[in-house]
Design a protein around this motif. Structure first.
Motif, PDB file in Angstrom:
ATOM      1  N   ARG A  44       0.831  -1.205   0.000  1.00 55.11           N
ATOM      2  CA  ARG A  44       0.000   0.000   0.000  1.00 55.11           C
ATOM      3  C   ARG A  44       0.862   1.250   0.000  1.00 55.11           C
ATOM      4  N   PHE A  45       1.877   1.271   0.861  1.00 49.48           N
ATOM      5  CA  PHE A  45       2.702   2.470   0.975  1.00 49.48           C
ATOM      6  C   PHE A  45       3.718   2.586  -0.155  1.00 49.48           C
ATOM      7  N   VAL A  46       4.153   1.456  -0.704  1.00 51.28           N
ATOM      8  CA  VAL A  46       5.037   1.524  -1.870  1.00 51.28           C
ATOM      9  C   VAL A  46       4.335   2.240  -3.009  1.00 51.28           C
ATOM     10  N   LEU A  47       3.102   1.839  -3.306  1.00 51.91           N
ATOM     11  CA  LEU A  47       2.374   2.431  -4.426  1.00 51.91           C
ATOM     12  C   LEU A  47       1.869   3.827  -4.109  1.00 51.91           C
ATOM     13  N   ALA A  48       1.721   4.163  -2.824  1.00 47.38           N
ATOM     14  CA  ALA A  48       1.329   5.528  -2.463  1.00 47.38           C
ATOM     15  C   ALA A  48       2.510   6.488  -2.584  1.00 47.38           C
ATOM     16  N   GLY A  74       2.383   3.981   9.270  1.00 51.28           N
ATOM     17  CA  GLY A  74       2.632   2.746   8.528  1.00 51.28           C
ATOM     18  C   GLY A  74       2.668   1.522   9.421  1.00 51.28           C
ATOM     19  N   ALA A  75       3.784   1.345  10.123  1.00 45.45           N
ATOM     20  CA  ALA A  75       3.938   0.167  10.974  1.00 45.45           C
ATOM     21  C   ALA A  75       2.956   0.184  12.140  1.00 45.45           C
ATOM     22  N   PHE A 183       8.966   6.156   4.591  1.00 47.06           N
ATOM     23  CA  PHE A 183       9.384   5.609   5.882  1.00 47.06           C
ATOM     24  C   PHE A 183       8.382   4.589   6.426  1.00 47.06           C
ATOM     25  N   SER A 184       7.263   4.400   5.707  1.00 49.83           N
ATOM     26  CA  SER A 184       6.285   3.391   6.109  1.00 49.83           C
ATOM     27  C   SER A 184       6.557   2.048   5.461  1.00 49.83           C
ATOM     28  N   ALA A 185       6.863   2.068   4.152  1.00 51.52           N
ATOM     29  CA  ALA A 185       7.003   0.817   3.407  1.00 51.52           C
ATOM     30  C   ALA A 185       8.176  -0.045   3.877  1.00 51.52           C
ATOM     31  N   GLN A 219      -6.374   0.989  -1.838  1.00 55.15           N
ATOM     32  CA  GLN A 219      -5.670   1.484  -0.662  1.00 55.15           C
ATOM     33  C   GLN A 219      -4.746   2.649  -0.984  1.00 55.15           C
ATOM     34  N   SER A 220      -3.928   2.470  -2.000  1.00 52.94           N
ATOM     35  CA  SER A 220      -2.887   3.459  -2.286  1.00 52.94           C
ATOM     36  C   SER A 220      -3.423   4.663  -3.051  1.00 52.94           C
ATOM     37  N   VAL A 221      -4.087   4.396  -4.184  1.00 53.51           N
ATOM     38  CA  VAL A 221      -4.571   5.488  -5.032  1.00 53.51           C
ATOM     39  C   VAL A 221      -5.849   6.100  -4.472  1.00 53.51           C
ATOM     40  N   GLY A 222      -6.799   5.254  -4.077  1.00 56.15           N
ATOM     41  CA  GLY A 222      -8.082   5.755  -3.600  1.00 56.15           C
ATOM     42  C   GLY A 222      -8.004   6.312  -2.196  1.00 56.15           C
ATOM     43  N   ASN A 223      -7.632   5.472  -1.244  1.00 55.79           N
ATOM     44  CA  ASN A 223      -7.640   5.854   0.158  1.00 55.79           C
ATOM     45  C   ASN A 223      -6.619   6.945   0.464  1.00 55.79           C
TER      46      ASN A 223
END
Length: 293
Positions: A44-48, A74-75, A183-185, A219-223
């Motif tokens: 999710r965070f990689v694509l965000a 993230g974590a 820093f989340s991914a 998750q990434s694009v929408g949320n």
């Protein structure tokens, strides 16, 4: 001069955002059918964050601040929430319980500023705690004490992220969310490798179907990207008093979507618990604005 009410277009945009944020809990549960929770959260965070960091300038926040936000959201928030949603709590209830972040945020703010707790805040907290108590009294195979605890901790992490974001002084949250994702991914993916193991990661990626990847994109694009971009745009055009209370609709969308799509039952005790928590949230968020002329 700002309008006292939202025009229809902006009202629909605000409803679209809270609908995405609310139904997001059901989407997470669908993605968890194939992906391990920490891997899913990491993706999710990689694509965000990518390729956003190459397209959006870094916000005026220190690396330390961005790292703290990324770790807490993230974590902390999403890592714990995804673990709980895999098998420890129903999505509809999770969308409700995680809103305790409002009270954690108020509490942290009071603790850091030394402000006195006001009577309406105690009343709001008492109602929300009563609602959580009703849920705790009805734990079963679909909502366990562990799941309830994990979501409450996710709410605490969310509140911590709110305080870090506030301390940054950044007003446009979209670049902040994108850069914080850097820093989340990494910790989520590292924890996935250590705790879930390479075999689970490989099997999850192999079994992932179109619905799984749609859940990751939601998750990434929408949320994240759509939600924060539109929310920030609305806050720039209208008073916060008109926009922020709309977020109270998130649990309604969450519980409704879970009932419709996943067949989550809505017995009387669950509706009563939701009413208590939502009333507490409404008092905590809206009462200060009601008092203003």
């Amino acid at each position: 001069m700002h309008a006292a009410t939202l025009p229809p277009r902006d009202l629909l945009l605000a409803l679209a955002v809270v609908a995405v944020w609310g139904t997001n809990f059901v989407v997470i549960r669908i993605g968890l059918d194939h992906l391990p929770p920490l891997l899913f959260a990491g993706l999710r965070f990689v694509l965000a964050a990518l390729p956003g960091v190459f397209l959006v300038a870094r916000p005026a926040a220190s690396w330390k601040n961005l790292a703290a936000y990324g770790l807490l959201i993230g974590a902390g928030q999403f890592g714990l929430l995804f673990i709980a949603l895999r098998s420890e709590i129903a999505p509809g209830l999770a969308s409700l319980v995680v809103q305790v972040q409002v009270f954690f945020t108020i509490g942290l703010s009071i603790w850091l500023t030394g402000e006195r707790v006001r009577g309406y805040q105690w009343a709001a907290l008492a109602l929300a705690v009563a609602g959580i108590g009703v849920i705790a009294g009805h734990t079963d195979a679909t909502t366990t004490p562990l799941g309830l605890g994990l979501v409450i901790l996710a709410g605490l992490s969310w509140a911590g992220g709110n305080m870090v974001a506030r301390a940054s002084g950044v007003r446009n949250m979209l670049p902040y969310v994108i850069w914080g994702g850097l820093f989340s991914a990494p910790p989520l993916l590292a924890l996935s490798l250590v705790l879930e193991g390479w075999d689970a990661i490989r099997d999850g990626l192999v079994r992932a179907d179109a619905a799984t990847w749609a859940a990751v994109l939601w998750q990434s694009v929408g949320n994240a990207l759509f939600g924060y971009a539109v929310w920030g745009w609305l806050l720039a055009r209208h008073p916060a008093a008109l926009i922020t209370p709309m977020a109270l609709l998130v649990p309604i969308f969450g519980m409704g979507a879970s009932a419709l799509w996943l067949g989550e039952p809505l017995p009387a005790w669950k509706i009563g618990a939701a009413a208590l928590v939502m009333t507490g949230l409404a008092i905590g968020v809206l009462y200060p604005r009601w008092r203003r002329p």
